[in-house]
Design a protein around this motif. Structure first.
Motif, mmCIF file in Angstrom:
data_model
loop_
_atom_site.group_PDB
_atom_site.id
_atom_site.type_symbol
_atom_site.label_atom_id
_atom_site.label_comp_id
_atom_site.label_asym_id
_atom_site.label_seq_id
_atom_site.Cartn_x
_atom_site.Cartn_y
_atom_site.Cartn_z
ATOM 1 N N VAL A 13 -2.650 4.956 -2.838
ATOM 2 C CA VAL A 13 -3.730 5.730 -2.230
ATOM 3 C C VAL A 13 -3.912 7.029 -2.997
ATOM 4 N N VAL A 72 -0.875 -1.158 -4.568
ATOM 5 C CA VAL A 72 -2.028 -0.283 -4.671
ATOM 6 C C VAL A 72 -1.619 1.080 -4.116
ATOM 7 N N GLU A 87 -4.701 -2.079 5.987
ATOM 8 C CA GLU A 87 -5.858 -2.690 5.331
ATOM 9 C C GLU A 87 -5.684 -2.709 3.814
ATOM 10 N N MET A 88 -5.153 -1.622 3.271
ATOM 11 C CA MET A 88 -4.925 -1.567 1.826
ATOM 12 C C MET A 88 -3.865 -2.588 1.409
ATOM 13 N N ALA A 114 0.873 -1.178 0.000
ATOM 14 C CA ALA A 114 0.000 0.000 0.000
ATOM 15 C C ALA A 114 0.902 1.217 0.000
ATOM 16 N N GLU A 142 -5.231 2.127 8.097
ATOM 17 C CA GLU A 142 -5.849 2.105 6.773
ATOM 18 C C GLU A 142 -4.843 1.644 5.723
#
Length: 437
Positions: free
Chosen positions: A429, A427, A407-408, A392, A404
């Motif tokens: 943000v 991924v 979680e990503m 992430a 967060e």
């Protein structure tokens, strides 16, 4: 256990980092000073060990404390003695006005130079000179009193001299001297007082024997009190030193306990608890609102979830001992990789690891994740094991809270598993959320 010891030997820098984060700022004794423990102080107090037999660190600490205390006390006593000596001129003007001028001149000639010399010596660090001046001033003062008393009638002389017994008594109680130095002070005080009378009086010296006896009795009676005060001072110093040692030992014990609580017992690397603190301190670097732009300008934050593929099958096939060795070797490899980029890595639980870095250049996190994948693949030999990595990545202008980001990264890891394992999924943000630890 052998594997854990090898891990600690190979990665001392990582463990040192754990200890550094676990430690809290302390106002204990400076690191440059020799240390002592509470047991040593307890033994000294229990056995009533004399100062000369104290361990070197304790004697050094007492010398430092005494030096600071003596400088302040000597300065105070010099100024106080000067004020008392000068104010006694007013007493002379009331009791023996015909001798007041003579007493004033003698005080100015003897007391003032000693006071000035003592204060200058203190300012320049001449401690012995200052100490001598502190004791010489009351001796000079009693010499002036004795000289004036010798010129009075016997009745007035007796009353005038009696007050000097207070000087020797108070001197024994307040002068910051050792017992030997106080004895020298008392002998000098009595010798000057009686000697001045012997050379100045027109009467027979025999009439002053009672005065001599008074001085000897007062000096002898106050010396044990002075010794008692000095012993209490040393005892209080040892109590303060013991409290300092206990505080330092408790602080060190807390540091050790915190370090142990933040270390994974199997691999010897950091655990999840450590990761959370290290992320806030070293990766997120939360500051005031004015620091936000500076923090974000240092590069994007990346969190990686690293999970070994089919580890349960590996465990079932090769045994739990082999599984443990596999986790240890993976932990070593991850520590080596993330140490090169000042990253944070920890065992997250089971066969899952977590890591975080702040990118120094675009694409660094993705390349590092690929390095992790390749490094794990090379560990197993015939029993090769692979790993999937979910990354992430915050944007250059936007950051997410730690949870967060995790979680990503976990979602990216799930995609890597679903798309065939042994791969890296990234991924990034995009939504504007403030970075928190």
């Amino acid at each position: 256990m052998k594997a854990v010891r090898e891990l600690e030997a190979l990665h001392g820098a990582q463990l040192a980092d754990l200890a550094a984060l676990a430690s809290e700022p302390s106002n204990d004794a400076p690191d440059t000073q020799e240390q002592f423990d509470a047991a040593t102080i307890d033994a000294i107090m229990r056995d009533c060990t004399p100062e000369q037999s104290w361990p070197k660190p304790v004697r050094a600490a007492f010398a430092r404390e005494s030096a600071a205390r003596l400088e302040n006390e000597n300065q105070f006593l010099l100024i106080l003695g000067f004020l008392v000596a000068m104010s006694s001129i007013l007493l002379d003007m009331l009791v023996v006005p015909e001798l007041a001028w003579q007493g004033a001149i003698l005080r100015l000639m003897l007391i003032v130079p000693l006071t000035i010399l003592g204060l200058v010596a203190g300012a320049k660090g001449w401690k012995q000179v200052m100490t001598v001046c502190v004791g010489a001033a009351p001796i000079a003062f009693v010499g002036v009193i004795a000289h004036l008393a010798a010129q009075m009638s016997p009745e007035d002389t007796t009353r005038y001299l009696t007050t000097t017994a207070l000087v020797v008594g108070i001197g024994n109680l307040v002068l910051p001297y050792s017992l030997r130095q106080l004895v020298i002070f008392d002998v000098g005080f009595i010798a000057v007082a009686f000697g001045t009378l012997a050379f100045s009086t027109p009467y027979t010296v025999g009439i002053y024997l009672d005065y001599l006896l008074l001085l000897v009795v007062v000096a002898g009676a106050t010396l044990p009190l002075a010794l008692r005060i000095e012993r209490l001072r040393r005892h209080n110093f040892l109590l303060a030193l013991r409290a300092q040692a206990v505080s330092r030992e408790l602080t060190q014990a807390n540091r050790t306990l915190r370090e142990l609580s933040e270390r994974d017992p199997l691999t010897g690397m950091a655990n999840r608890r450590y990761f959370e603190r290290a992320f806030a301190k070293r990766i997120a670097q939360i500051g005031s609102a004015g620091d936000a732009e500076k923090v974000l300008s240092r590069g994007r934050v990346a969190v990686m979830m690293i999970d070994l593929d089919h580890f349960k099958s590996f465990n079932d096939t090769n045994g739990h001992q082999a599984g443990d060795q596999c986790l240890i070797q993976v932990g070593r490899a991850l520590q080596r990789i993330f140490a090169t980029v000042d990253g944070v890595v920890a065992r997250y639980g089971g066969e899952e690891f977590i890591a975080a870095i702040r990118e120094r250049e675009d694409g660094e996190a993705a390349r590092l994740a690929e390095d992790v994948r390749l490094a794990v693949t090379k560990l197993g030999g015939a029993n090769a094991i692979t790993t999937s990595v979910g990354v992430a990545l915050s944007s250059s202008t936007v950051s997410l809270p730690r949870e967060e980001l995790i979680e990503m990264a976990d979602a990216a890891l799930y995609n890597a598993k679903r798309n065939g394992r042994n791969r890296v999924e990234v991924v990034e943000v995009s939504k504007p959320v403030r970075l928190t630890g």
